[in-house]
Every structure is written in structure tokens, then in C-alpha cells.
Motif scaffolding. Structure first.
Motif, PDB file in Angstrom:
ATOM      1  N   TYR A   1       2.428  -1.022 -12.649  1.00 57.33           N
ATOM      2  CA  TYR A   1       2.337   0.435 -12.625  1.00 57.33           C
ATOM      3  C   TYR A   1       0.973   0.853 -12.107  1.00 57.33           C
ATOM      4  O   TYR A   1      -0.040   0.206 -12.387  1.00 57.33           O
ATOM      5  CB  TYR A   1       2.560   1.017 -14.030  1.00 57.33           C
ATOM      6  CG  TYR A   1       3.951   0.777 -14.558  1.00 57.33           C
ATOM      7  CD1 TYR A   1       5.027   1.551 -14.124  1.00 57.33           C
ATOM      8  CD2 TYR A   1       4.207  -0.242 -15.477  1.00 57.33           C
ATOM      9  CE1 TYR A   1       6.313   1.320 -14.591  1.00 57.33           C
ATOM     10  CE2 TYR A   1       5.478  -0.470 -15.955  1.00 57.33           C
ATOM     11  CZ  TYR A   1       6.532   0.304 -15.505  1.00 57.33           C
ATOM     12  OH  TYR A   1       7.798   0.076 -15.958  1.00 57.33           O
ATOM     13  N   VAL A   2       0.953   1.944 -11.353  1.00 59.82           N
ATOM     14  CA  VAL A   2      -0.298   2.519 -10.852  1.00 59.82           C
ATOM     15  C   VAL A   2      -0.503   3.875 -11.511  1.00 59.82           C
ATOM     16  O   VAL A   2       0.405   4.707 -11.523  1.00 59.82           O
ATOM     17  CB  VAL A   2      -0.277   2.668  -9.313  1.00 59.82           C
ATOM     18  CG1 VAL A   2      -1.474   3.499  -8.842  1.00 59.82           C
ATOM     19  CG2 VAL A   2      -0.302   1.301  -8.648  1.00 59.82           C
TER      20      VAL A   2
ATOM     21  N   ALA B   1      -2.876  -0.758 -12.628  1.00 61.92           N
ATOM     22  CA  ALA B   1      -4.046  -0.492 -11.792  1.00 61.92           C
ATOM     23  C   ALA B   1      -4.341   0.997 -11.834  1.00 61.92           C
ATOM     24  O   ALA B   1      -3.432   1.821 -12.000  1.00 61.92           O
ATOM     25  CB  ALA B   1      -3.800  -0.953 -10.355  1.00 61.92           C
ATOM     26  N   LEU B   2      -5.606   1.347 -11.666  1.00 62.78           N
ATOM     27  CA  LEU B   2      -6.046   2.734 -11.714  1.00 62.78           C
ATOM     28  C   LEU B   2      -6.588   3.160 -10.359  1.00 62.78           C
ATOM     29  O   LEU B   2      -7.359   2.431  -9.732  1.00 62.78           O
ATOM     30  CB  LEU B   2      -7.145   2.904 -12.764  1.00 62.78           C
ATOM     31  CG  LEU B   2      -7.843   4.269 -12.823  1.00 62.78           C
ATOM     32  CD1 LEU B   2      -6.891   5.335 -13.376  1.00 62.78           C
ATOM     33  CD2 LEU B   2      -9.107   4.198 -13.672  1.00 62.78           C
ATOM     34  N   ILE B   3      -6.177   4.343  -9.919  1.00 62.27           N
ATOM     35  CA  ILE B   3      -6.770   4.973  -8.736  1.00 62.27           C
ATOM     36  C   ILE B   3      -7.516   6.211  -9.199  1.00 62.27           C
ATOM     37  O   ILE B   3      -6.970   7.055  -9.909  1.00 62.27           O
ATOM     38  CB  ILE B   3      -5.690   5.340  -7.695  1.00 62.27           C
ATOM     39  CG1 ILE B   3      -5.121   4.063  -7.051  1.00 62.27           C
ATOM     40  CG2 ILE B   3      -6.267   6.253  -6.617  1.00 62.27           C
ATOM     41  CD1 ILE B   3      -4.039   4.321  -6.027  1.00 62.27           C
TER      42      ILE B   3
ATOM     43  N   PHE C   1      -0.210  -0.335  -2.692  1.00 61.79           N
ATOM     44  CA  PHE C   1       1.198  -0.480  -3.055  1.00 61.79           C
ATOM     45  C   PHE C   1       1.812  -1.707  -2.382  1.00 61.79           C
ATOM     46  O   PHE C   1       2.637  -2.401  -2.972  1.00 61.79           O
ATOM     47  CB  PHE C   1       1.991   0.765  -2.658  1.00 61.79           C
ATOM     48  CG  PHE C   1       1.592   2.024  -3.370  1.00 61.79           C
ATOM     49  CD1 PHE C   1       0.711   2.013  -4.445  1.00 61.79           C
ATOM     50  CD2 PHE C   1       2.097   3.250  -2.960  1.00 61.79           C
ATOM     51  CE1 PHE C   1       0.349   3.179  -5.093  1.00 61.79           C
ATOM     52  CE2 PHE C   1       1.739   4.423  -3.607  1.00 61.79           C
ATOM     53  CZ  PHE C   1       0.862   4.392  -4.664  1.00 61.79           C
ATOM     54  N   ASP C   2       1.414  -1.999  -1.142  1.00 59.28           N
ATOM     55  CA  ASP C   2       1.965  -3.142  -0.416  1.00 59.28           C
ATOM     56  C   ASP C   2       1.707  -4.445  -1.158  1.00 59.28           C
ATOM     57  O   ASP C   2       2.561  -5.337  -1.202  1.00 59.28           O
ATOM     58  CB  ASP C   2       1.358  -3.227   0.990  1.00 59.28           C
ATOM     59  CG  ASP C   2       1.956  -2.195   1.940  1.00 59.28           C
ATOM     60  OD1 ASP C   2       3.048  -1.677   1.632  1.00 59.28           O
ATOM     61  OD2 ASP C   2       1.328  -1.912   2.976  1.00 59.28           O
ATOM     62  N   SER C   3       0.517  -4.551  -1.761  1.00 57.87           N
ATOM     63  CA  SER C   3       0.169  -5.796  -2.449  1.00 57.87           C
ATOM     64  C   SER C   3       0.565  -5.770  -3.925  1.00 57.87           C
ATOM     65  O   SER C   3       0.926  -6.794  -4.498  1.00 57.87           O
ATOM     66  CB  SER C   3      -1.334  -6.069  -2.331  1.00 57.87           C
ATOM     67  OG  SER C   3      -2.085  -5.004  -2.902  1.00 57.87           O
ATOM     68  N   PHE C   4       0.513  -4.587  -4.539  1.00 60.72           N
ATOM     69  CA  PHE C   4       0.722  -4.486  -5.981  1.00 60.72           C
ATOM     70  C   PHE C   4       2.181  -4.241  -6.348  1.00 60.72           C
ATOM     71  O   PHE C   4       2.611  -4.592  -7.456  1.00 60.72           O
ATOM     72  CB  PHE C   4      -0.157  -3.354  -6.524  1.00 60.72           C
ATOM     73  CG  PHE C   4      -0.355  -3.371  -8.014  1.00 60.72           C
ATOM     74  CD1 PHE C   4      -1.038  -4.411  -8.640  1.00 60.72           C
ATOM     75  CD2 PHE C   4       0.131  -2.333  -8.808  1.00 60.72           C
ATOM     76  CE1 PHE C   4      -1.228  -4.422 -10.012  1.00 60.72           C
ATOM     77  CE2 PHE C   4      -0.060  -2.328 -10.183  1.00 60.72           C
ATOM     78  CZ  PHE C   4      -0.745  -3.378 -10.785  1.00 60.72           C
TER      79      PHE C   4
END
Length: 398
Positions: free
Chosen positions: A8-9, A37-39, A89-92
Motif C-alpha cells: 500500500y502507498v 510506503a509513504l509519499i 508504482f511500477d516497482s512497488f
């Protein structure tokens, strides 16, 4: 862990109001076995309290002022931030993206929509924020902290889920502790805090307001007050002149313990403040920040005031005489403060982080759940200084 591990982001602007709920959700999701992960922006990356396991990705978010010429720069930053989010997003490979408001949520949620990733936004305040307002139509779910949220179009009601505002574990652990004993001659402990924009008016008004209380009440006061560094000496002198014992500091690390001991809180009506007051059950006198966007602090205070857990003084009426009047009305007898404490406790939503995590977990796994739309609260009487059964307990409304 409630199922297969997922990713989850979370995206949040660089203030504690946005980030603290994000940190709480990240901790709960990690506890359930997921990767998070945090943005955020440069300010957010420096906010204390980020869990060690949570990687922070800083992206340009763009700001849009009143001058339309500045929008060009803002749009460029948003597009750059969107590209960076898409690369993450592509990697996570997130199962969902959760926006907590603030500018970094804008490019992140845009990226999620273009990538076909499910989206949830969480609104901490009782007025839907600008970024969340922009996305309300397009996201898959809207988590709210209050039963009534202004600027939220009724046509989106099917995707609205009332969860509350997550609070710190140290504060939540106090929920089942009794309201501090308050005899007719015992100490009356008052806790005063305010954000950087609000501390000065509190420093100017509160000492003089407390000094105007009847002598029998004034002599029982024990004050703890958070002040701006430049105000400390002047406030200390005010209390000394009024012969009121006061402990002053710019920051208290043990704020949970201070709240646990307090009989009365005086301060602003930020979302995190309201969530903590209602989690613990503490009566309050609230002075909403008048320059808050869309006057959202006044809206935040409405539910608590209506329930009888707080009194609200608008800043234009906030003076020593009015403050003394409201304190006297609350604190004239122990039962008055006890009833207000119980009313505040009944407004709490202690399962906020679990309910928000349940909602988020429903993406990328099982079909969408109907997470609690109005949070019920278990009744309590005696532990908040009231006989069992006294005071209205808020039941689930749906």
C-alpha cells in the motif's frame, strides 16, 4: 495478519494533521503483515514520529496560490510528481493508494487513477479539504472523521465511511482510565496548548482569564501551558503576578501523561486535538483558529460542543472575561467537569485506525466491505466520574 501480504502507498502533506493519521495507518497495516510506503514533500520527510519501517519518498507537489501565473509552475511540479509516483508504482505494485490530503496527495492520486490502482482518501476535518474535494468523484472510498462533513456532495454518500481520526497509541491506552479525581478542595489541573499560529493569543488571554476566577477556584489551579519560545518569559511573569502555579515549556515530550492528569483542556480545535480529547474523555474550551481553511476548526468542534464535552469561544470574543465565565460554568462543581468528560468520551472513535485499515485492506483482497458507517461506542459511566448509566451514550446511527 488478516490475509496475503500486500503493498500500500500512503500520500500525505507535510503537516502533522495529515501525517499522524498516515503514520498510524502504516503501523497498523505493517502489523497485519503488509508492506507500506509513504509519499510526502520535503516538510513531511522531517516531521518527527515516522515509523522506522516506513520508507518516505519525497516528490514535488506543486502549490497553487491566488496568482494564476504561479499555476504554471504548480502544474509542472504536479506532473513531475505524478511521473515519480508512477515509477514507484511500477516497482512497488500497490494494491491501493491512500491519500490523507495536502499537496503531495494530488500527484499521487492522479498517478493511481491513471495506473488503475484503487484509491481511498481520508479526511481528518469536518470540512472536506481542497485536494480531497477535487478527487471525491473519482476515488473508490472516502473515509471521514465526523458524521457530518461540509463540502462533501451527498451524491458521494455511497462511498463514504465514518472511521474517525487515528490517535497515538499512548493516548489511546488512556481511554479506559478514570477521569482524575476532583474534590471540592483538590487541585484543578488545566492543560493549555496551541499550534505555532495559536499559542500567542492563548499566552495573552489565558493567564488573565484564570486570574479572574473566584478566589476559591483560582487557589486550586495548577496550569501546564505550551508557549512560543519568545512568549515564555512574559507568560511566566503573568502567572507569577497572579500567584497561579504554572509549568511552561515550548514542547512537552510527555504530552500523553499531561493529558491523562488534566481536568480541563484549553486550546485550538485541530482534528488531532479533538481526536485525542475524545479518545481520553477530557472536557475542553476550544478557540478555533480563525484563519483555518474553510473555517474547518469551528466545524471540528461542533460535534463535541453539541454533545456537551466542550465550550467554543470564537477568537473575536476570546478575552479574559469570557474565558473566566466559561471556565466557571464548567468547573463550579466536580460533577460539571465529570459530565463534560463523559460527553467527550462518548464522542471518541477508538477503533479509527482498525476501521481505516479494514477499509484499505478490502482493496486487492476480498470484495469491498461495508466498513462501519457510524462508529458505535461502548457505554461507560462510573470510570468517567459518573454513576453507571448517567449521561447519554451515542449509539450506532445506522
Amino acid at each position: 495478519m488478516t490475509g496475503a501480504s500486500r503493498h500500500y502507498v500512503l500520500a500525505a502533506g507535510g503537516t502533522g494533521g495529515h501525517l499522524l493519521p498516515a503514520f498510524a495507518l502504516a503501523t497498523e497495516l505493517e502489523r497485519r503483515g503488509h508492506h507500506v510506503a509513504l509519499i510526502t514533500d520535503t516538510r513531511g520527510a522531517q516531521i518527527p514520529g515516522k515509523p522506522d519501517f516506513l520508507p518516505a519518498h519525497v516528490i514535488p507537489a506543486g502549490r497553487f496560490g491566488k496568482n494564476p501565473l504561479s499555476w504554471i509552475k504548480g502544474i509542472r511540479a504536479v506532473l513531475q510528481g505524478r511521473r515519480m509516483a508512477l515509477r514507484l508504482f511500477d516497482s512497488f505494485q500497490p494494491s491501493a493508494v491512500v491519500g490523507f490530503g495536502g499537496y503531495p496527495s494530488l500527484p499521487t492520486v492522479l498517478a493511481a487513477k491513471s495506473a488503475g490502482v484503487p484509491t481511498v482518501v481520508h479526511e481528518q476535518n469536518a470540512v472536506l479539504g481542497r485536494v480531497n474535494r477535487l478527487f471525491a468523484r473519482h476515488v473508490d472510498a472516502i473515509a471521514t472523521a465526523y458524521p457530518e462533513v461540509e463540502r462533501l456532495d451527498p451524491k458521494h454518500s455511497r462511498k463514504v465511511h465514518l472511521v474517525g481520526n487515528p490517535v497515538r497509541a499512548g493516548v489511546l491506552s488512556l481511554r479506559d482510565e478514570p477521569f482524575p479525581p476532583l474534590g471540592e478542595e483538590g487541585l484543578l489541573r488545566v492543560l493549555v496548548t496551541g499550534g505555532s499560529q495559536g499559542a500567542r493569543v492563548l499566552s495573552e488571554v489565558v493567564p488573565d482569564g484564570l486570574s479572574m476566577l473566584p478566589p476559591a477556584l483560582r487557589q486550586r489551579l495548577q496550569v501546564t501551558q505550551q508557549c512560543r519560545p519568545e512568549d515564555l518569559d512574559a507568560v511566566r511573569e503573568r502567572y507569577r503576578n497572579h500567584a497561579i502555579p504554572a509549568e511552561l515549556a515550548t514542547y512537552f515530550e510527555d504530552m500523553s501523561a499531561r493529558l491523562a492528569d488534566a481536568h480541563l483542556f484549553i486550546g485550538r480545535a485541530g482534528a488531532s486535538t479533538i481526536a485525542e480529547l475524545t479518545a481520553v474523555g477530557r472536557p475542553a474550551i476550544l478557540i478555533p483558529l480563525p484563519i483555518a481553511t474553510d473555517d474547518h476548526q469551528a466545524a471540528n468542534a461542533r460535534e463535541l460542543a453539541k454533545a456537551g464535552g466542550a465550550r467554543v469561544i470564537r477568537q473575536e470574543r476570546f478575552n479574559a472575561k469570557e474565558l473566566a465565565k466559561q471556565i466557571k460554568a464548567l468547573a463550579d462543581n466536580p460533577q460539571g467537569l465529570g459530565r463534560a468528560a463523559h460527553a467527550a468520551w462518548n464522542c471518541g472513535r477508538p477503533r479509527a485506525v482498525e476501521d481505516l485499515a479494514d477499509l484499505v485492506e478490502s482493496f486487492g483482497g476480498a470484495d469491498m466491505m461495508d466498513v462501519i458507517r457510524v462508529g458505535g461506542n461502548n457505554a461507560r459511566g462510573a470510570s468517567q466520574g459518573l454513576p453507571a448509566g448517567q449521561g447519554a451514550v451515542r449509539e450506532s446511527a445506522e
